[in-house]
Design a protein around this motif. Structure first.
Motif, PDB file in Angstrom:
ATOM      1  N   GLY A 210       0.776  -1.228   0.000  1.00 17.35           N
ATOM      2  CA  GLY A 210       0.000   0.000   0.000  1.00 17.35           C
ATOM      3  C   GLY A 210       0.804   1.273   0.000  1.00 17.35           C
ATOM      4  N   GLN A 211       2.143   1.173  -0.025  1.00 13.78           N
ATOM      5  CA  GLN A 211       2.971   2.375   0.025  1.00 13.78           C
ATOM      6  C   GLN A 211       3.776   2.537  -1.259  1.00 13.78           C
ATOM      7  OE1 GLN A 211       6.762   2.535   0.569  1.00 13.78           O
ATOM      8  NE2 GLN A 211       6.693   0.409  -0.139  1.00 13.78           N
ATOM      9  N   VAL A 212       3.992   3.805  -1.605  1.00 15.35           N
ATOM     10  CA  VAL A 212       4.840   4.195  -2.727  1.00 15.35           C
ATOM     11  C   VAL A 212       5.795   5.253  -2.197  1.00 15.35           C
ATOM     12  CG1 VAL A 212       4.893   5.459  -4.925  1.00 15.35           C
ATOM     13  CG2 VAL A 212       3.168   3.687  -4.552  1.00 15.35           C
ATOM     14  N   ARG A 213       7.045   5.160  -2.596  1.00 21.76           N
ATOM     15  CA  ARG A 213       8.014   6.186  -2.187  1.00 21.76           C
ATOM     16  C   ARG A 213       8.474   6.986  -3.393  1.00 21.76           C
ATOM     17  NH1 ARG A 213      11.611   3.244  -0.639  1.00 21.76           N
ATOM     18  NH2 ARG A 213      13.446   3.722  -1.857  1.00 21.76           N
ATOM     19  N   VAL A 214       8.383   8.293  -3.280  1.00 25.27           N
ATOM     20  CA  VAL A 214       8.832   9.190  -4.344  1.00 25.27           C
ATOM     21  C   VAL A 214      10.359   9.229  -4.335  1.00 25.27           C
ATOM     22  CG1 VAL A 214       8.840  11.569  -5.177  1.00 25.27           C
ATOM     23  CG2 VAL A 214       6.734  10.577  -4.232  1.00 25.27           C
ATOM     24  N   ALA A 215      10.967   8.883  -5.471  1.00 24.13           N
ATOM     25  CA  ALA A 215      12.426   8.905  -5.617  1.00 24.13           C
ATOM     26  C   ALA A 215      12.796   8.435  -7.011  1.00 24.13           C
ATOM     27  CB  ALA A 215      13.099   7.995  -4.582  1.00 24.13           C
TER      28      ALA A 215
ATOM     29  N   GLY B 255      -4.091   4.161  -6.250  1.00 28.01           N
ATOM     30  CA  GLY B 255      -4.578   3.455  -5.082  1.00 28.01           C
ATOM     31  C   GLY B 255      -3.637   3.346  -3.909  1.00 28.01           C
ATOM     32  N   ALA B 256      -2.519   4.093  -3.912  1.00 30.50           N
ATOM     33  CA  ALA B 256      -1.588   4.026  -2.790  1.00 30.50           C
ATOM     34  C   ALA B 256      -2.238   4.550  -1.514  1.00 30.50           C
ATOM     35  CB  ALA B 256      -0.330   4.820  -3.096  1.00 30.50           C
ATOM     36  N   ASP B 257      -2.044   3.836  -0.424  1.00 33.24           N
ATOM     37  CA  ASP B 257      -2.531   4.287   0.884  1.00 33.24           C
ATOM     38  C   ASP B 257      -1.588   5.297   1.510  1.00 33.24           C
ATOM     39  OD1 ASP B 257      -4.746   2.500   0.843  1.00 33.24           O
ATOM     40  OD2 ASP B 257      -3.421   0.875   1.481  1.00 33.24           O
ATOM     41  N   GLU B 258      -0.286   5.124   1.268  1.00 31.06           N
ATOM     42  CA  GLU B 258       0.730   6.022   1.804  1.00 31.06           C
ATOM     43  C   GLU B 258       1.687   6.409   0.693  1.00 31.06           C
ATOM     44  OE1 GLU B 258       1.375   4.864   6.442  1.00 31.06           O
ATOM     45  OE2 GLU B 258       2.474   3.660   4.987  1.00 31.06           O
ATOM     46  N   VAL B 259       2.013   7.695   0.607  1.00 33.14           N
ATOM     47  CA  VAL B 259       3.040   8.174  -0.308  1.00 33.14           C
ATOM     48  C   VAL B 259       4.128   8.797   0.557  1.00 33.14           C
ATOM     49  CG1 VAL B 259       3.571   9.505  -2.366  1.00 33.14           C
ATOM     50  CG2 VAL B 259       1.250   8.653  -2.007  1.00 33.14           C
ATOM     51  N   LEU B 260       5.346   8.347   0.357  1.00 34.46           N
ATOM     52  CA  LEU B 260       6.466   8.687   1.226  1.00 34.46           C
ATOM     53  C   LEU B 260       7.602   9.287   0.425  1.00 34.46           C
ATOM     54  CD1 LEU B 260       6.445   5.158   2.859  1.00 34.46           C
ATOM     55  CD2 LEU B 260       5.520   7.201   3.962  1.00 34.46           C
ATOM     56  N   LEU B 261       8.506   9.952   1.111  1.00 39.91           N
ATOM     57  CA  LEU B 261       9.758  10.377   0.487  1.00 39.91           C
ATOM     58  C   LEU B 261      10.773  10.682   1.572  1.00 39.91           C
ATOM     59  CD1 LEU B 261       9.935  13.726   0.869  1.00 39.91           C
ATOM     60  CD2 LEU B 261       8.390  13.697  -1.095  1.00 39.91           C
ATOM     61  N   PHE B 262      12.049  10.573   1.212  1.00 41.59           N
ATOM     62  CA  PHE B 262      13.151  10.948   2.088  1.00 41.59           C
ATOM     63  C   PHE B 262      13.734  12.283   1.615  1.00 41.59           C
ATOM     64  CE2 PHE B 262      13.491   6.322   2.970  1.00 41.59           C
ATOM     65  CZ  PHE B 262      13.645   6.353   4.351  1.00 41.59           C
TER      66      PHE B 262
END
Length: 301
Positions: free
Chosen positions: A226-231, A260-267
């Motif tokens: 459910g998560q995608v990370r922007v990078a 449909g991502a539940d969480e979108v993340l990035l560092f």
């Protein structure tokens, strides 16, 4: 909101179990990783890429995986290493971090570094120095962000967003290399293969200027748990300061939500106040702090 990840359990009687078999690792540790997808975003996205692209996706060396189980058999930690890169470790207590450093040192003291939640990374590095004589140096402090409410910047820069295609392969490969040089992280993977893998699932958004010239790119990992990370997010030096990178980030974030991502993340690199400010303005909120430590050559006994 706190920017410190939850304190890991300090178990004194657990043990690491190592394997070179990805399926075995996911069978043992998959539920643990998926229970906290934000904190385990790196391990989740890397293992998904290995599953799809093969075990040599990050370099020629065979990957190594491991899970940490408490005395009752409950998995409470995990790690992976894809040579020649640093080992990536989930948040664990200092005893678990230290025992992992000892295990990997016994296997061969050629590890270039560690990346993990900040306390875990420091504990591992101190233990590595103790067991190998190789000094550790804190090289990068990062903050993990999770999307709250997406808030596009106004005014939006002129131009439009589009998904990168096979026609953009050479551009993506070149920008992949330039991004690595800019952040001091040269990848062992072939840049053309990286571009092909991202194009295959629409994993890069380009921001084009009004005349159709690509001005920035923002990538995203495959969706897993459910998560995608922007990078990565990259704007060539001569085009920075015009809002292109932010616009590309908004576009790739919106695409992840639409998929449909539940969480979108990035560092972000905490040494870069510009990027930290930008991402917060468009709706990203702090989750916790992470760190990367690099090791010197092992001292001669």
């Amino acid at each position: 909101m706190s920017t410190t990840a939850p304190e890991p359990a300090h178990d004194l009687s657990g043990a690491w179990q190592l394997t070179s078999d990805l399926d075995e690792f996911l069978d043992r540790g998959g539920d643990f990783l998926r229970a906290e997808p934000a904190l385990h975003t790196v391990l989740l996205s890397v293992t998904e890429n290995l599953r799809v692209r093969g075990l040599r996706a990050y370099g020629e060396g065979p990957p190594l995986f491991g899970t940490y189980a408490d005395a009752d058999g409950t998995v409470s930690g995990a790690f992976l290493r894809t040579p020649p890169h640093r080992v990536s470790v989930s948040p664990v207590g200092p005893e678990a971090a230290g025992s992992l450093a000892r295990l990997l040192a016994d296997a061969g003291p050629d590890l270039p570094g560690v990346g993990a939640e900040h306390a875990t990374a420091e504990a591992f590095s101190r233990a590595w120095e103790k067991h190998t004589g190789a000094a550790g140096a804190l090289t990068t402090r990062q903050r993990l962000y999770r999307l709250g409410d997406l808030t596009p910047p106004e005014p939006e820069p002129p131009g439009r967003a589009r998904v990168a295609t096979a026609a953009d392969r050479d551009l993506l490969a070149r920008w992949h290399d330039e991004f690595g040089e800019a952040v001091g992280e040269r990848s062992a993977a072939d840049p053309g293969e990286w571009a092909d893998s991202r194009i295959a699932y629409g994993g890069v958004i380009l921001w084009e200027s009004p005349d159709g010239t690509p001005a920035a790119m923002a990538g995203a990992t495959r969706q897993v748990a459910g998560q995608v990370r922007v990078a990565p997010v990259y704007t060539p030096a001569g085009l920075r300061g015009r809002g292109y990178g932010g616009a590309a980030t908004v576009a790739v974030t919106r695409a992840a939500l639409d998929a449909g991502a539940d969480e979108v993340l990035l560092f972000t690199d905490l040494a870069n106040p510009t990027s930290n400010g930008l991402y917060q303005r468009i709706g990203y909120r702090p989750v916790g702090d992470f760190a990367q430590w690099d090791f010197t050559a092992t001292a001669t006994p």
